[in-house]
Design an enzyme around this catalytic site. Sequence first.
Site, PDB file in Angstrom:
ATOM      1  N   SER A  73       0.791  -1.197   0.094  1.00 35.13           N
ATOM      2  CA  SER A  73      -0.047  -0.076   0.150  1.00 35.13           C
ATOM      3  C   SER A  73       1.064   1.311  -0.082  1.00 35.13           C
ATOM      4  O   SER A  73       2.058   1.215  -0.138  1.00 35.13           O
ATOM      5  CB  SER A  73      -0.956  -0.035   1.304  1.00 35.13           C
ATOM      6  OG  SER A  73      -0.106   0.343   2.200  1.00 35.13           O
ATOM      7  N   LYS A  74       0.248   2.267  -0.002  1.00 32.03           N
ATOM      8  CA  LYS A  74       0.870   3.848  -0.063  1.00 32.03           C
ATOM      9  C   LYS A  74       2.038   3.807   0.758  1.00 32.03           C
ATOM     10  O   LYS A  74       3.017   4.483   0.873  1.00 32.03           O
ATOM     11  CB  LYS A  74      -0.092   4.763   0.209  1.00 32.03           C
ATOM     12  CG  LYS A  74      -0.672   5.334  -1.013  1.00 32.03           C
ATOM     13  CD  LYS A  74       0.243   6.226  -1.859  1.00 32.03           C
ATOM     14  CE  LYS A  74       0.026   6.534  -3.090  1.00 32.03           C
ATOM     15  NZ  LYS A  74       1.569   6.443  -3.923  1.00 32.03           N
TER      16      LYS A  74
END
Length: 480
Positions: A245-246
């Site tokens: 994820s980010k």
Amino acid sequence: MKDVRVRFAPSPTGNLHIGGARTALFNWLFARHNNGKLILRVDDTDLERSTGDSMKAILDGLKWLGIDWDEGPLYQSKRLEMYKKYADELVIQGKAYYCFCTKEELDIMRSEAQKAGKPSMYTGKCRNLSPDEVKKYMDEGKKYVVRLKVPKEGKTVVHDIIRGDVEFDNSTFDDFIIMKSDNMPTYNFATVIDDYDMEISHIIRGEEHLSNTPKQILIYEALGFEKPEFAHVSMILAPDRSKLSKRHGATSVQEFRDLGYLPEAIINYITLLGWVPSDGEEVFTTEKSVREFTLDRVSKNPAIYDTKKLTWLNGIYIRDCDIDRLTKEVIPFLISKGLIGDEYDYDYIRKIVSAVREREKTLSEIADAMSYYFKDDFLYDEKGVKKYFEKDGVENILREAIKALKAVDDFNLIETENAYRDLIERLNIKSGDLFHPTRLAISGRTFGPGLFDIMELLGKEKTVERIEKAIKYIESIKQK
Ligand code: GLU
């Protein structure tokens, strides 16, 4: 083997991410290895989420990486009539049916299933409506979807080139929707029609789609279409094995471009997310991966995303890069960091790039490492100040250095070095006593290219000026 035709089918709802880029790349490698064709298809039937900007970003990303395609882009949104035609045909053949259940009815089914502790599935309420009932509802203008009649028994087996046979019990599927009430096909339906229509021979996509594949196989079977081969490439996980994820840093190709990665380093890196050449070497050209790429050697295990490795590879590609190309790649970074303007001395920049590139791992780092050639107002490295500037007598040594350098006529690498060697002998000091403070004075840093390379590139005037400025600075700190 029949003619190889593969496709990359992005949904234009965001940037080109590492996972998508890898899917595109594996399809590309497979196509090129087999002298086949890569078709670019745009899965844009989700009209609300699909955007032109995203499409542009994906196409730009592919082009920048050097992933080219042979046909397309073909847009699903321009093929809507075809999906409808096939859906209607399935209804006529009794393999699919119109379902008029309202949202409220479906909600009730869901909550009843929940109460009974069963998975929430469509009950098949509209499966056996009579033609009259269908006509009546249609005449009333009731909204409807089209559902596939899924066999209640038996198994659907996905023969996966990477994973082997993966079985699914048909009882786990309900009569899923193939056309929505707005006449748009669902992903599974449009995909099957297009893959068939585009004569796709092999479907290579991420493991997250493995659970869709049995549904697609059921659609192939209902339509009587010949099935393609399937290969599902493993997940890409974060270093701690969690979902990527980010918070794990940059994951889109665009971000890596902006950070100063070279496309060939990214290509090499994402190839390694599931594949290595037969000799196990981790640094390789695309020619080699095209020559060797086969799906049976793609790994079943999750790939671990590790930007450190990408950065390491990027450093290797930077060191090997043609100097003119590298210079051209670095220039936009120098401009965006405000180090140079639109007009610049290309040859001068090229020389500096050549001097600094050895130690740097991204284009952005190269630009940062060049800053003191363009800016006089840099800060001195703190540790360097303690070690070299606070030393007794350093200002006197630097004063002597100025005299010696001023006397050099041809201010080049060799002459400046000669002048410094003579001075060291004359003052009877160690070379470090002169070299280290000089480096700090003219670059603000304690490391970098060869000292005399820096002097030659800066020229006499700047070199002398900077040493003078450093002497003033040293005097000021010693007064405190
Ligand atoms: N548009 C789908 C995606 O981006 C394509 C999946 C497939 O390859 O079938 O995930």
